[in-house]
Write an enzyme that holds these catalytic residues in place. Structure first.
Site, PDB file in Angstrom:
ATOM      1  N   ARG A  99       0.935  -1.253   0.127  1.00  0.00           N
ATOM      2  CA  ARG A  99       0.044   0.022  -0.054  1.00  0.00           C
ATOM      3  C   ARG A  99       0.854   1.276  -0.038  1.00  0.00           C
ATOM      4  NH1 ARG A  99      -4.997   2.099  -0.984  1.00  0.00           N
ATOM      5  NH2 ARG A  99      -5.975   3.069   0.866  1.00  0.00           N
ATOM      6  N   THR A 383      -8.864   1.250  -9.835  1.00  0.00           N
ATOM      7  CA  THR A 383      -8.279  -0.073  -8.944  1.00  0.00           C
ATOM      8  C   THR A 383      -8.493  -1.044  -9.979  1.00  0.00           C
ATOM      9  OG1 THR A 383      -8.985   0.801  -6.766  1.00  0.00           O
ATOM     10  CG2 THR A 383      -8.815  -1.609  -7.190  1.00  0.00           C
ATOM     11  N   THR A 401      -4.108  -0.405  -6.970  1.00  0.00           N
ATOM     12  CA  THR A 401      -4.793   0.828  -7.223  1.00  0.00           C
ATOM     13  C   THR A 401      -4.134   1.986  -7.354  1.00  0.00           C
ATOM     14  OG1 THR A 401      -6.743   2.065  -6.283  1.00  0.00           O
ATOM     15  CG2 THR A 401      -4.971   1.275  -4.642  1.00  0.00           C
ATOM     16  N   SER A 455     -10.379  -0.336   0.934  1.00  0.00           N
ATOM     17  CA  SER A 455     -11.233  -1.202   1.056  1.00  0.00           C
ATOM     18  C   SER A 455     -10.859  -2.356   0.137  1.00  0.00           C
ATOM     19  CB  SER A 455     -12.602  -0.557   0.457  1.00  0.00           C
ATOM     20  OG  SER A 455     -12.806   0.531   1.167  1.00  0.00           O
TER      21      SER A 455
HETATM   22  O1  DON Z   1      -7.915   1.452  -1.470  1.00  0.00           O
HETATM   23  C1  DON Z   1      -9.018   1.696  -1.749  1.00  0.00           C
HETATM   24  O2  DON Z   1      -9.943   1.510  -0.938  1.00  0.00           O
HETATM   25  C2  DON Z   1      -9.223   2.775  -2.928  1.00  0.00           C
HETATM   26  N1  DON Z   1      -8.222   3.254  -3.255  1.00  0.00           N
HETATM   27  C3  DON Z   1      -9.985   1.765  -4.035  1.00  0.00           C
HETATM   28  C4  DON Z   1     -10.362   2.655  -5.153  1.00  0.00           C
HETATM   29  C5  DON Z   1     -11.291   1.868  -6.115  1.00  0.00           C
HETATM   30  O3  DON Z   1     -11.418   0.684  -5.886  1.00  0.00           O
HETATM   31  C6  DON Z   1     -11.377   2.813  -7.513  1.00  0.00           C
HETATM   32  N2  DON Z   1     -12.371   1.753  -8.128  1.00  0.00           N
HETATM   33  N3  DON Z   1     -12.254   1.441  -9.087  1.00  0.00           N
END
Ligand code: DON
Length: 571
Positions: A99, A383, A401, A455
């Protein structure tokens, strides 16, 4: 509680809704290995690696590099991710957390001031240098390579280099992302000056390419060649990192070369729970995904235990409102308790315990939003997800992501690498919803070196120590509800995977206090939830799931959510 459930059931007469698709192109069966990603080109590249004798980790690395090319709106070297893996030989599960982290200079006060000064302009935690957190993506891929791969890194980067040179195929999902990004470029025309590279090269200066056209990324090909030659140093000690720092600082951000050199990934223990004779192995904090999934499953289990036959027996009339109540409790706790476990104590054990679920289930569905989850705890859109399984039993579920569509819009030139806007995943302005409408708390406050709460939920369902289902999703907080519902559809409601993926999906994240659907809900479902006191949102949004089911006869069923145009591929 039983009486309350039955009273509720009288208001509702539900039948499950399926998209009828007898032989969908987004589902593939094989016994030789499987890749399910949201990009057909990336899946094919991974399947080729498996066909040439590579293992699931080799394939995962090649898929991830390919996604960096073909999904610039979702992922790439400017982002980060989580991998959950089943290591066949060692018969164990492990998690790698790569992350992004907040730069050293990122303080609460700085972000409070930035937000206060932003007025009507582009939100500083979404666009520009201040949105950028220290990328962990390459650190993650290199670590996966160092520990588990069998092929040289150079070889695994090669297909992505070729894809970047010849061009990826523009598809509907890419065009949707362009539309979304262009709407903001029109809303704040200054973005065209400040973030001209994305505007010109990826959005066609307002005229995106047509579906089916090839879009080459020569700068990224150059970056990938540097990665092939120099490994992680290319980003963490070398020219790509320098370009990232230069671009971020020019966009008023904080990223430094020291931040990059100091980036550390973490190996973590997955969180585990049991449900209906299965074990669920999933992502721990700094993701909220695993905890929310297990907390919701536990509450559902307790609620359903009043019925002979469990959840299956109550499904038709009561399942949706029960699910919504359980989700509201779990997301309320997400907001209150979850954050980076290295910086904040997170009461994971308590949150995923059956005792706690019993307390919440007893409260059922309180009218006041304040009564979801617990306020006191005892001591104690950019993501991409993919799954890979090889013939030897290794399984990878990896979600990566850059957060929002095209991340922060900051590009490390001349490499065409889009930097993430993961700083928006922090509670940068307590009480104010973030990009995904999440209102979050103290546990997820900004702080130097901290990981923003996520998430992302790479998850495996396990029976007799072997994964029977690997899955994950993209879609911000809707990742959690999408993974949960596909999983329940398979293990609880015994649907074939294609049906499990196609069902209408429900989402509730506590705040805003409304139920979302991925499409127009059937009338009786809508009326049922309204009758149970829930407000329904007009917006249609959900997560995008990629999954592999591992059947007892050795067949692997790969499925790519039809909602994003992905395709699984087998060797
Ligand atoms: O880590 C997370 O929860 C967000 N950065 C995820 C973003 C995301 O899934 C965008 N979608 N397609």
């Amino acid at each position: 509680m039983l009486r309350r459930l039955i009273a509720l059931g009288l208001l509702i007469g539900l039948s499950p809704l399926a998209l009828r698709a007898d032989d969908p192109p987004w589902l593939v069966r094989s016994q030789a290995g499987m890749v399910a990603s949201d990009s057909p080109e990336a899946s094919r590249i991974g399947a080729d690696v498996l066909a040439q004798g590579g293992n699931a980790f080799d394939a995962a690395i090649a898929v991830s590099f390919a996604l960096a090319v073909s999904r610039p709106q979702s992922t790439g070297l400017g982002g980060g991710g989580f991998m959950l893996a089943c290591l066949a030989k060692e018969n164990r599960f492990m998690v790698l957390d790569f992350r992004e982290t907040a730069p050293t200079g990122a303080t609460r006060q700085r972000y409070a001031e930035l937000i206060a000064a932003a007025s009507d302009g582009p939100p500083p935690t979404i666009y520009g240098g201040n949105a950028v957190a220290v990328p962990g993506q390459l650190a993650g891929l290199v670590e996966i390579h160092r520990r588990f791969a069998t092929r040289p890194l150079k070889e695994l980067v090669q297909p992505a280099i070729k894809l970047a040179e010849t061009g990826f195929t523009v598809d509907d999902h890419y065009l949707e992302a362009c539309k979304e990004a262009l709407a903001d470029y029109e809303k704040w025309p200054k973005l065209k000056e400040d973030f001209a590279e994305v505007y010109k090269t990826l959005l066609g200066s307002g005229q995106p390419p047509k579906a089916g056209q090839k879009l080459a990324r020569p700068g990224l090909a150059r970056a990938l060649r540097l990665v092939a030659d120099q490994g992680p140093d290319a980003v963490y000690q070398g020219p790509i990192g320098q370009a990232m720092v230069k671009a971020t600082q020019a966009a008023r951000g904080l990223l430094t070369e020291k931040d990059l050199a100091g980036y550390r990934l973490r190996e973590r223990e997955p969180v585990r729970g049991s449900y209906s004779g299965y074990e669920v192995v999933t992502m721990p904090p700094p993701s909220s995904g695993g905890v929310c999934i297990l907390e919701t499953l536990n509450i559902l289990h307790v609620m359903a235990s009043d019925f002979q036959g469990g959840l299956r027996a109550v499904r038709d009339d009561l399942y949706p409102p029960m699910l919504v109540c359980a989700l509201k409790h779990a997301f309320a706790d997400r907001a209150r308790w979850l954050g980076d476990p290295d910086a904040t104590p997170v009461p994971v054990r308590r949150l995923i315990s059956r005792d706690y679920a019993r307390e919440l289930a007893d409260r059922f569905c309180p009218a006041s939003n304040e009564e979801y989850g617990s306020t006191r705890m005892p001591e104690d859109r950019g993501t991409s997800h993919f799954c890979v399984a090889d013939k030897d039993g290794n399984v990878v579920a990896l979600t990566e992501t850059i957060n929002g569509v095209f991340g922060s819009l900051v590009v490390a030139e001349p490499y065409g690498i889009i930097l993430n806007n993961e700083m928006d995943d922090f509670a940068t302005d307590p009480g104010r919803p973030n990009l995904y409408g999440l209102v979050q708390g103290e546990a997820n406050a900004v702080g130097p070196g901290k990981r923003p709460l996520s998430s992302m939920s790479p998850t495996m369902v396990v029976k007799d120590d072997r994964p029977v289902l690997a899955l994950g999703a993209s879609g911000g907080p809707r990742i959690i509800t999408s993974v949960l519902q596909v999983m329940l559809n398979v293990i609880e409601f015994e649907m074939p995977l294609e049906q499990a993926m196609s069902q209408v999906r429900i989402h509730h994240q506590w705040l805003p206090n409304e139920v979302y659907f991925d499409r127009e809900p059937p009338g009786e479902l809508a009326r049922g939830l309204q009758g149970a006191g829930h407000a329904l949102a007009g917006q249609r949004k959900t997560g995008v799931v990629q999954a592999i089911q591992l059947l007892p006869d050795g067949t692997l069923v790969g499925a790519s959510d039809p909602r994003k145009g992905g395709r699984p591929a087998a060797p």
